[in-house]
Design an enzyme around this catalytic site. Structure first.
Site, short mmCIF file in Angstrom:
data_model
loop_
_atom_site.label_atom_id
_atom_site.label_comp_id
_atom_site.label_asym_id
_atom_site.label_seq_id
_atom_site.Cartn_x
_atom_site.Cartn_y
_atom_site.Cartn_z
N THR A 1 -6.91 -13.37 66.86
CA THR A 1 -6.34 -12.84 68.09
C THR A 1 -7.42 -12.93 69.17
OG1 THR A 1 -7.11 -10.68 67.43
CG2 THR A 1 -4.84 -11.24 66.83
N ASN A 2 -7.29 -12.23 70.29
CA ASN A 2 -8.29 -12.32 71.37
C ASN A 2 -9.64 -11.81 70.87
OD1 ASN A 2 -5.78 -12.65 72.71
ND2 ASN A 2 -6.71 -12.03 74.64
N VAL B 1 -18.39 -16.81 68.63
CA VAL B 1 -18.28 -16.65 67.17
C VAL B 1 -19.44 -17.35 66.48
CG1 VAL B 1 -16.89 -17.18 65.13
CG2 VAL B 1 -15.77 -16.41 67.24
N GLY B 2 -19.71 -18.60 66.90
CA GLY B 2 -20.74 -19.42 66.24
C GLY B 2 -22.09 -18.72 66.16
N LYS C 1 -17.28 -7.12 85.78
CA LYS C 1 -16.83 -6.53 87.05
C LYS C 1 -17.18 -5.05 87.14
CE LYS C 1 -12.41 -8.28 87.19
NZ LYS C 1 -11.12 -8.66 87.84
N GLY D 1 -20.25 -25.34 68.16
CA GLY D 1 -20.13 -24.18 69.04
C GLY D 1 -21.05 -23.07 68.55
N ASP E 1 -0.12 -11.44 85.08
CA ASP E 1 -0.12 -10.65 83.84
C ASP E 1 -0.18 -11.57 82.62
OD1 ASP E 1 2.04 -7.79 84.67
OD2 ASP E 1 -0.15 -7.97 84.48
N TYR F 1 -3.43 -25.78 76.14
CA TYR F 1 -4.40 -25.32 75.15
C TYR F 1 -3.70 -25.07 73.81
CZ TYR F 1 -7.84 -22.18 72.95
OH TYR F 1 -8.71 -21.58 72.08
N LYS G 1 -4.25 -27.07 70.21
CA LYS G 1 -4.66 -26.36 68.98
C LYS G 1 -3.63 -26.57 67.87
CE LYS G 1 -8.54 -24.18 70.02
NZ LYS G 1 -9.76 -24.19 69.18
#
Ligand code: GFB
Length: 300
Positions: free
Chosen positions: A152-153, A13-14, A175, A8, A256, A124, A128
């Site tokens: 985290t995100n 990140v990669g 957007k 990746g 949400d 997912y 993981k």
């Protein structure tokens, strides 16, 4: 001589990890033979395994079968092929969405398998979790020093700014950019009430480089600034960054997802008490600048 391979390698990140050996989509890691070819070519001693089929709420809700199959195949193949090719150290990526949905907060590493994940992304999440199980089994049977980390995100440059599959940060940036260009309303999903913790991709890159040389525990480790922000407040930061004067609409017909996933980073702090996380304001500024400068060529 250690040789670090990053899967990746062109991704969020990669692309920020410091290594001369990075692979993108040249190899189909869903296919075991192709995964073997990658290891036979590069012969790495260390691996940071960032590759996976990732996406935001929309992608996870609408493509549950693919998110399970692709990730369980990719992780299983990479970890097994690494073993067969003598890789001494491997770092695999989980995510805080793998934790159980109904559990006492904050999330800590030992709670990872104590219940069902949130319905929006259980395929997912379980795929993981199985990487954590595979690593645990390989440590026991083969004595391999393979580990996993739980960010985290994540957000930052080189993200996927897709308007359908994207995570909230890149999707809202794309957007908002369009609303500004076209003088249209800025549509945000849901109520704006959910809370999220964001970590900048370059911080995750630094922490995974640290982990490949310094983290050797069976139990995964959370990578988090342990700072929650509501989607409403995130929108305010983005509107301010773009100096957007148009109308902001919260579309409550959109999901949400999970309300919150607050994590405790005490374990990371016990190793790196002085690690300085990039502030969300600075991370957003760099990501928006990068997106506008690379608009034509960015993944979207
Ligand atoms: O980042 P996101 O898609 O994933 O959504 P999750 C985070 C929050 O942002 C949700 C809200 O509460 C969304 O309702 N949101 C508001 C939006 N506007 C938008 C928008 O335009 N696009 C998107 N995408 N969200 C994912 C998991 O969950 O987290 C993945 O499904 C992975 O498996 C990832 O773990 C890190 O944080 O809800």
């Amino acid at each position: 001589m250690s040789k670090l391979l990053v899967t990746g390698g062109n991704g969020l990140v990669g692309s920020s990890i410091n290594s001369n050996y990075k692979v993108g989509r040249e190899y189909n890691l869903i296919n075991f033979e192709d995964t073997q070819k990658m290891f036979e070519k590069y012969k790495p001693t260390q691996v940071i395994h960032c590759a996976g089929k990732v996406g935001g709420l929309g992608g996870n809700i609408n493509y549950k079968g693919e998110y399970f199959y692709d990730n369980i195949m990719i992780n299983t193949n990479v970890i097994e092929s690494a073993r067969r090719n003598g890789v001494e150290k491997l770092v695999a990526f989980l995510s805080t969405c793998v934790f159980p949905d109904n559990i006492e907060y904050p999330l800590i590493e030992s709670k990872i398998h104590l219940g069902e994940p949130h319905n929006s992304n259980y395929p997912y999440a379980y795929s993981k979790r199985m990487a954590d199980i595979q690593i645990r089994a390989y440590r026991e049977q083969y004595g391999l020093n393979y580990v996993s980390v739980i960010p985290t995100n994540i957000y930052g440059p080189n993200d996927n700014f897709s308007l359908t599959h994207g995570h909230v940060m890149p999707m809202l940036i794309h957007k908002l950019y369009q609303s500004q260009q076209n003088n249209t309303d800025f549509i945000v999903w849901g109520s704006g009430k959910p809370l999220r913790e964001f970590i900048y991709s370059k911080d995750v890159a630094k922490l995974s480089e640290w982990a490949v040389n310094n983290y050797n525990e069976l139990e995964p480790i959370i990578f988090s600034p342990s700072y929650e922000i509501s989607m409403m407040d995130l929108v305010e930061l983005l509107v301010k960054e773009f100096n957007f004067k148009g109308k902001v609409i919260f579309d409550k017909t959109k999901p949400d997802g999970q309300y919150r996933k607050p994590s405790d980073n005490s374990k990371l702090k016990s190793y790196l008490p002085n690690f300085k996380f990039t502030s969300i304001e600075d991370g957003i500024k760099e990501t928006v600048t990068w997106f506008i400068e690379n608009y034509e060529n960015t993944r979207k």
